[in-house]
Scaffold this motif. Sequence first.
Motif, PDB file in Angstrom:
ATOM      1  N   ASP A 152      32.180  45.644  39.743  1.00 39.60           N
ATOM      2  CA  ASP A 152      32.512  44.297  39.257  1.00 39.60           C
ATOM      3  C   ASP A 152      32.832  44.327  37.774  1.00 39.60           C
ATOM      4  O   ASP A 152      33.867  43.849  37.328  1.00 39.60           O
ATOM      5  CB  ASP A 152      31.347  43.330  39.506  1.00 39.60           C
ATOM      6  N   HIS A 203      36.791  44.582  37.053  1.00 47.21           N
ATOM      7  CA  HIS A 203      37.248  43.200  36.904  1.00 47.21           C
ATOM      8  C   HIS A 203      36.773  42.537  35.616  1.00 47.21           C
ATOM      9  O   HIS A 203      37.236  41.456  35.273  1.00 47.21           O
ATOM     10  CB  HIS A 203      36.793  42.363  38.102  1.00 47.21           C
ATOM     11  N   ASN A 256      34.128  42.931  43.563  1.00 48.64           N
ATOM     12  CA  ASN A 256      35.169  43.910  43.822  1.00 48.64           C
ATOM     13  C   ASN A 256      35.498  43.960  45.309  1.00 48.64           C
ATOM     14  O   ASN A 256      36.659  43.948  45.713  1.00 48.64           O
ATOM     15  CB  ASN A 256      34.704  45.282  43.319  1.00 48.64           C
TER      16      ASN A 256
END
Lengths: 455, 116
Positions: A422, A426, A62
């Motif tokens: 993360d 994502h 990230n």
Amino acid sequence: MRNLRLLGALAVGAGSVALAQDPELSAADTAWMLVATGLVLLMTPALAFFYGGLVRSKSALNTMMMSFVALGFVGVAWALVGYSISLSPGGNDFIGDLRFAFLNGVSLENKGAVAAITIPHLLWMAFQGTFCIITAALVSGSIVERMRFPAYLLFMTLWSVAVYAPLAKWVWGGGFLADLGAWDFAGGTVVHINAGISGLVAALVLGTRKDFGRQAILPHNVPFVLLGAALLWFGWFGFNAGSAWGASQSASIAFVNTMLAPAAALVVWALLDLTRTGKVTAVGVATAIVVGLVVITPAAGYVSATSALLMGAIGAFPSYFAMLWRARSKLDDSLDVFAGHGIGGMTGAILTGVFGQKVIAGVEVGYFNGLLAGNPQQVLIQAFAVLIAVGYSALMTFILLKLVGVITPLRASAKDEATGMDVTQHGEEGYTSGEGAILVLESGEPRGKPAAAKS
Amino acid sequence: MKLVVAIVRPEKVNDVLEALYKAEVRGLTISRVQGHGGETDEVQTYRGTTVKMELHEKVRFEIGVSDSFVAPTVRAIMSAARTGEVGDGKIFVLPVEKVYRIRTGEEDTAAVTPVA
């Protein structure tokens, strides 16, 4: 970047009409600027590694993505409108016009730019764009591990147009700070003070990470931090020496100063570490390099090599102690964008007014004399430019964040933050083994059982 | 003596350590493990490859305690590791046949009593 007061005055109003005073296109200058532009662009991925190493492993991707996406979102915004409103010769003293929007009229000739250049105008645009990209990416260091990614994308893109571009206009585009005689060679005000203050405001608006002050939040990959610092230094030669806009003596002094100031900062930082704790730290050395680079940036082509050593050494102190204070405070400017770039940028901008000199190493490559060369007034002008940058950057960043906050929430939920940015932002992990992962086919049915863990 | 084995969320580890410290439970071992306890699968995508993470990252605590410490230890873990959602983990309390402290050769309760 040189002050455009004189050069800009020639171009203002002349538009894209070729001026009789236009210099010839230079192959040598073009060659160097092609390289320099690539070097500055490299700084943004370098920053991704620098920042990425400093956060926890669950937010490594990230954090790195926050820098990487600037290459796209800010790069596009720059080409579409950013370049025009920051560095077009038209408009007024505060903002440029839209004549170069969508790169309309930005040619491969060395004509039409706000400054007198000896390289293709289009290349100059690209070189300036790399500065805008790295500046936006710098801000991300203060809000890592907690900001929702869509909100970040929107904020960063708007910021590059609404905060960076006008400030670049004032200092480099023949705007009012340039008219006052404030000097900024490669971006102490526009890049570093701007990013530092925006980071500070963003950290305050977003609030601290949930774990901040409750448990130790440690860097997950210090070798990444060192790698990032190394690549930043390498790219910074393009940033500073490229800001001479040519393969010149001015570029040479900027290059040498870019080598010496971080060296001096590193020595001072290491000795401070050593006397305070008995150990020289790797994260400290990486930070010192960046701070030294920040401090010399506004002065790179304006001071002698000896002065650069002094500036690097002096510049280490404020940032070092600001970081010590910050870590114990309630301010979660997570990666010290303010202490590093804000404080370092201010120190550099003021010291530029102290150490600036017209004649450097026997050649008149500087543009003004500073305090030590008998012009104490320059320090005040530099300080005024710092105040303007701080005020504008803080106010606009605050407004932009509130605006973005109305459109979409800024903060990730406490649960997402705890799980790690993360996975939650994502759908990926920085360090995944693949064990226990089931391939999902298009039918949506999982295939097979999880692979057995390796012994 | 009992061996308390607890599987908790990684993001709750610091809270659990803090609670155990407050409960004066000192000797413990932790390890990172992967496991599955019925929680929702998390979907990740890598260049078009979509995967479900069947096994989740967890942290396992192993704590050898004397009988009187079993209840405080379990209470501390239970309150600190709970979020209320599926996947908070488990606590197992196992009987222990024999304990030795390697350094001194002390046995059983003496071996799990922290050094003052």
